[in-house]
Design an enzyme around this catalytic site. Structure first.
Site, PDB file in Angstrom:
ATOM      1  CE1 TYR A  31      -9.900  34.556 -35.041  1.00 26.64           C
ATOM      2  CE2 TYR A  31      -9.788  36.357 -36.321  1.00 26.64           C
ATOM      3  CZ  TYR A  31      -9.164  35.764 -35.228  1.00 26.64           C
ATOM      4  OH  TYR A  31      -8.601  36.328 -34.481  1.00 26.64           O
ATOM      5  CB  THR A  42       1.689  17.273 -26.323  1.00 21.93           C
ATOM      6  OG1 THR A  42       2.636  16.224 -26.257  1.00 21.93           O
ATOM      7  CG2 THR A  42       1.505  17.999 -25.122  1.00 21.93           C
ATOM      8  CD  GLU A  78     -13.696  32.985 -33.538  1.00 28.80           C
ATOM      9  OE1 GLU A  78     -13.867  32.920 -34.851  1.00 28.80           O
ATOM     10  OE2 GLU A  78     -13.123  34.150 -32.972  1.00 28.80           O
ATOM     11  CG  ASP A  91      -0.840  15.418 -18.861  1.00 30.30           C
ATOM     12  OD1 ASP A  91      -0.456  15.334 -19.965  1.00 30.30           O
ATOM     13  OD2 ASP A  91      -0.471  16.438 -18.413  1.00 30.30           O
ATOM     14  CE  LYS A  96       5.966  17.245 -24.074  1.00 33.34           C
ATOM     15  NZ  LYS A  96       4.657  18.084 -23.966  1.00 33.34           N
ATOM     16  NE  ARG A 137       6.701  23.565 -30.184  1.00 32.69           N
ATOM     17  CZ  ARG A 137       7.240  22.801 -29.297  1.00 32.69           C
ATOM     18  NH1 ARG A 137       6.634  22.830 -27.986  1.00 32.69           N
ATOM     19  NH2 ARG A 137       8.358  22.106 -29.572  1.00 32.69           N
TER      20      ARG A 137
HETATM   21  N1  DSN Z   1       7.910  21.336 -21.682  1.00 30.54           N
HETATM   22  C1  DSN Z   1       7.545  20.004 -21.580  1.00 30.54           C
HETATM   23  C2  DSN Z   1       8.628  19.084 -21.253  1.00 30.54           C
HETATM   24  O1  DSN Z   1       9.785  19.200 -21.474  1.00 30.54           O
HETATM   25  O2  DSN Z   1       8.365  17.920 -20.816  1.00 30.54           O
HETATM   26  C3  DSN Z   1       6.200  19.940 -20.624  1.00 30.54           C
HETATM   27  O3  DSN Z   1       5.352  20.911 -20.873  1.00 30.54           O
END
Ligand code: DSN
Length: 423
Positions: A55, A232, A57, A206, A235, A241
């Site tokens: 933990y 993110t 925090e 974003d 990707k 993730r």
């Molecule tokens: N699920 C993602 C995508 O496929 O673009 C977006 O959150």
């Protein structure tokens, strides 16, 4: 290090059987979901460490629990690596996902009821850009901009910056959001910054989808233009993730407080370790080659599909993904049916609404395809052209199980040659 079936042995027979089947699925089918990738064995290894037990925090040097001296080092390393990658003054690596990163940014920059300008969901925006079924649409007053009408020469279906400016002047939003989940062109941060300045709004970029392309130099970097950049890590950036936030130092404490204690509890330090590994990988010169190949591969696939009679939304792609309009290929073919037929042929992708889609979001007239995962697997333009042909064959022969089986066999041969996790 290589990932083998042994690596996923937990000793729990029921769980292991499922894990093994998913590894097999990833090894033997083509992954064309634009938001997915194959994390490296090193990233996978970091997520499976004892850091999950702790933990923590708070933030490095300011934790609410004892025993965080070592944990502080990993989080500080991840923050420093991410900030350096993007040339940002401050990085927060704790968001569990891109949606959490956006939620934290809104919490930091807005009060409930404030007006936000963001991209229409049915033209490429994300759920957290104001969907009425998402917290964003329930807590804030979102106004949406879209894309220009389709044009026969492919010059349409671009973000309508005139509309962005008109809406900004009329609605006086507190925040303008740029970024998308289903938009195949470059999103230039500069005009958004200019519009935000004109109306006194903050600007959030974003970068969930394009983070890896930014690091690899194939998409403009919004750091410096945007007040806050969310992203993110799993990707195009090819990490575990998760999510992250970048900002200037004057916003650092507001952003940090919004993530914790504002939104989340204990950070996932094992995932943060994996983020640090991924950021280290992305800092290598080979990652720029990867990003360049991702874009070249998307273009090769798009060109092949156009030659097969599909319509590319906006006429093509500048990034890692494409939206294809299925109707010119076959007016009766829906996105849902196409996705299911391709699944039977071993080709994994997702149906997606196209701009002004007459069908429901559950059915759709389009597919979204992306090149990040197959590029990681080592495929290049030749394989993309081959896959474009296989997609056309599978969709043309979707009622013929023998044809789908024949495509499935060719898919198997390709996957065996380009396997991200060799057995
Ligand atoms: N699920 C993602 C995508 O496929 O673009 C977006 O959150």
């Amino acid at each position: 290090m290589t990932v083998t079936t042994e690596n996923v042995t937990t000793g729990d027979a029921e769980v292991d059987a499922i894990l093994e089947r998913e590894l097999e699925r990833q090894r033997t089918t083509l992954q064309l979901i634009a938001s997915e990738n194959f994390a490296s064995p090193a990233v996978l290894a970091a997520t499976g460490t004892v850091l999950t037990n702790k933990y923590a925090e708070g933030y490095p040097g300011r934790r609410y629990y004892g025993g965080n001296q070592v944990i502080d080092e990993i989080e500080a390393l991840a923050r420093q690596r991410l900030a350096t990658l993007f040339g940002a003054e401050h990085a927060n690596v704790q968001p569990h996902a891109g949606a959490n990163a956006n939620a934290a940014a809104y919490l930091a920059l807005l009060d409930p009821g404030d007006t936000v300008l963001a991209m229409r969901l049915d033209q490429g925006g994300h759920l957290t850009h104001g969907s009425p079924v998402n917290f964003s649409g329930r807590l804030y007053r979102f106004v949406a901009y879209g894309v220009t009408p389709a044009a026969p020469d492919g010059s349409g279906e671009r973000i309508d910056l005139d509309q962005v400016r008109d809406l900004a002047l009329a609605e006086r939003p507190k925040l303008i959001v740029a970024g998308a989940t289903a938009y195949s062109r470059i999103i230039d941060p500069a005009p958004f910054r200019a519009i935000a300045d004109e109306v006194g709004a903050r600007f959030l970029f974003d970068a969930a989808h394009v983070a890896g392309l930014i690091v690899g130099g194939t998409h403009p970097n919004p750091v410096g233009s945007a007040d806050v950049v969310t992203l993110t890590t799993h990707k195009t950036l090819r990490g575990p993730r998760g999510g992250a936030i970048l900002c200037r130092s004057d916003l650092a404490s507001t952003i940090d407080k919004a993530v914790f204690p504002g939104l989340q509890g204990g950070p996932l330090e094992h995932v943060i370790a994996a983020k640090a590994v991924a950021f280290g990988e992305a800092a290598r010169p080979s990652f720029a080659d990867y990003a360049t190949q991702v874009v070249a591969n998307a273009r090769a696939l798009a060109d092949t599909l156009a030659g097969e009679g599909f319509r590319l939304v906006s006429g093509g792609t500048d990034n890692h993904l494409m939206l294809i309009d299925l109707r010119p290929f076959d007016p009766d073919l829906t996105g849902k049916v196409a996705q299911e037929a391709l699944d039977r042929a071993g080709i994994t992708c997702n149906r997606n609404a196209i701009p002004n889609d007459p069908r429901s979001p559950f059915v759709t007239s389009g597919l979204r395809l992306g090149s990040p995962a197959l590029t990681t697997a080592g495929m290049a333009e030749g394989e993309m052209a081959h896959i474009g042909g296989l997609i056309a064959r599978a969709l043309g022969g979707r009622q013929d199980e023998a044809e789908l089986g024949a495509v499935r066999e060719e898919v198997g041969v390709l996957c065996a040659k380009f396997c991200p996790y060799p057995a």
